[in-house]
Design a protein around this motif. Structure first.
Motif, PDB file in Angstrom:
ATOM      1  N   GLY A 123      -2.979  16.308  49.689  1.00 53.21           N
ATOM      2  CA  GLY A 123      -3.865  15.691  48.709  1.00 53.21           C
ATOM      3  C   GLY A 123      -4.301  14.285  49.081  1.00 53.21           C
ATOM      4  N   PRO A 124      -5.319  13.762  48.362  1.00 58.07           N
ATOM      5  CA  PRO A 124      -5.872  12.442  48.676  1.00 58.07           C
ATOM      6  C   PRO A 124      -4.897  11.282  48.444  1.00 58.07           C
ATOM      7  N   GLY A 125      -4.048  11.370  47.420  1.00 56.92           N
ATOM      8  CA  GLY A 125      -3.080  10.302  47.168  1.00 56.92           C
ATOM      9  C   GLY A 125      -2.082  10.172  48.299  1.00 56.92           C
ATOM     10  N   VAL A 126      -1.542  11.298  48.715  1.00 53.78           N
ATOM     11  CA  VAL A 126      -0.580  11.316  49.817  1.00 53.78           C
ATOM     12  C   VAL A 126      -1.269  10.895  51.114  1.00 53.78           C
ATOM     13  N   SER A 127      -2.494  11.344  51.307  1.00 53.62           N
ATOM     14  CA  SER A 127      -3.241  10.987  52.520  1.00 53.62           C
ATOM     15  C   SER A 127      -3.365   9.476  52.665  1.00 53.62           C
ATOM     16  N   SER A 128      -3.670   8.796  51.563  1.00 52.94           N
ATOM     17  CA  SER A 128      -3.839   7.341  51.656  1.00 52.94           C
ATOM     18  C   SER A 128      -2.507   6.650  51.951  1.00 52.94           C
ATOM     19  N   ILE A 129      -1.408   7.156  51.393  1.00 50.33           N
ATOM     20  CA  ILE A 129      -0.078   6.591  51.687  1.00 50.33           C
ATOM     21  C   ILE A 129       0.244   6.775  53.165  1.00 50.33           C
ATOM     22  N   LEU A 130       0.015   7.977  53.675  1.00 57.19           N
ATOM     23  CA  LEU A 130       0.299   8.256  55.088  1.00 57.19           C
ATOM     24  C   LEU A 130      -0.551   7.375  55.995  1.00 57.19           C
ATOM     25  N   GLU A 131      -1.846   7.261  55.686  1.00 56.32           N
ATOM     26  CA  GLU A 131      -2.742   6.440  56.501  1.00 56.32           C
ATOM     27  C   GLU A 131      -2.301   4.976  56.490  1.00 56.32           C
ATOM     28  N   HIS A 132      -1.869   4.494  55.334  1.00 60.31           N
ATOM     29  CA  HIS A 132      -1.409   3.110  55.218  1.00 60.31           C
ATOM     30  C   HIS A 132      -0.221   2.848  56.147  1.00 60.31           C
TER      31      HIS A 132
END
Length: 110
Positions: A76-85
């Motif tokens: 999902g998008p929320g997890v994606s942003s955490i991983l990218e960070h």
């Protein structure tokens, strides 16, 4: 390189990739050194019973394990942003693919 794969059970390399990231039953951590599998570890999902917010909790757990690539059927998008960070790469594959097949494919790309 450490790969964190969202999985359905506790069968290590023979396990199957989960359809979703945050709601996977387990996470199979595969460590690759010199283009060979050096270690396999299975972790249970600590947030499986949570109604909301399971994905970020699991992402944090995998980041703390030193995972550099996350694999699931869907992320999902929320997890994606955490991983990218945290500079963790992500990859989606067809749910039901075995962990061994995923790792074999990745080793060919290295």
């Amino acid at each position: 390189m450490k790969i964190g794969i969202a999985t359905v059970g506790e069968n290590g390399l023979q396990d199957k990739v989960s359809e979703t990231f945050g709601r996977a039953n387990t996470y199979t951590i595969v460590e690759v050194k010199e283009e060979k599998i050096s270690n396999v570890k299975v972790l249970e999902n600590p947030a499986i019973s949570y109604e909301h917010g399971a994905g970020p909790i699991v992402a944090k757990m995998l980041i703390e394990e030193g995972v550099q690539l996350v694999v699931a059927g869907e992320i999902g998008p929320g997890v994606s942003s955490i991983l990218e960070h945290h500079k963790v790469k992500k990859m989606t594959v067809k749910a039901g693919t075995t962990v061994a097949e995923v790792v074999e494919k990745l080793l060919k790309q290295i």
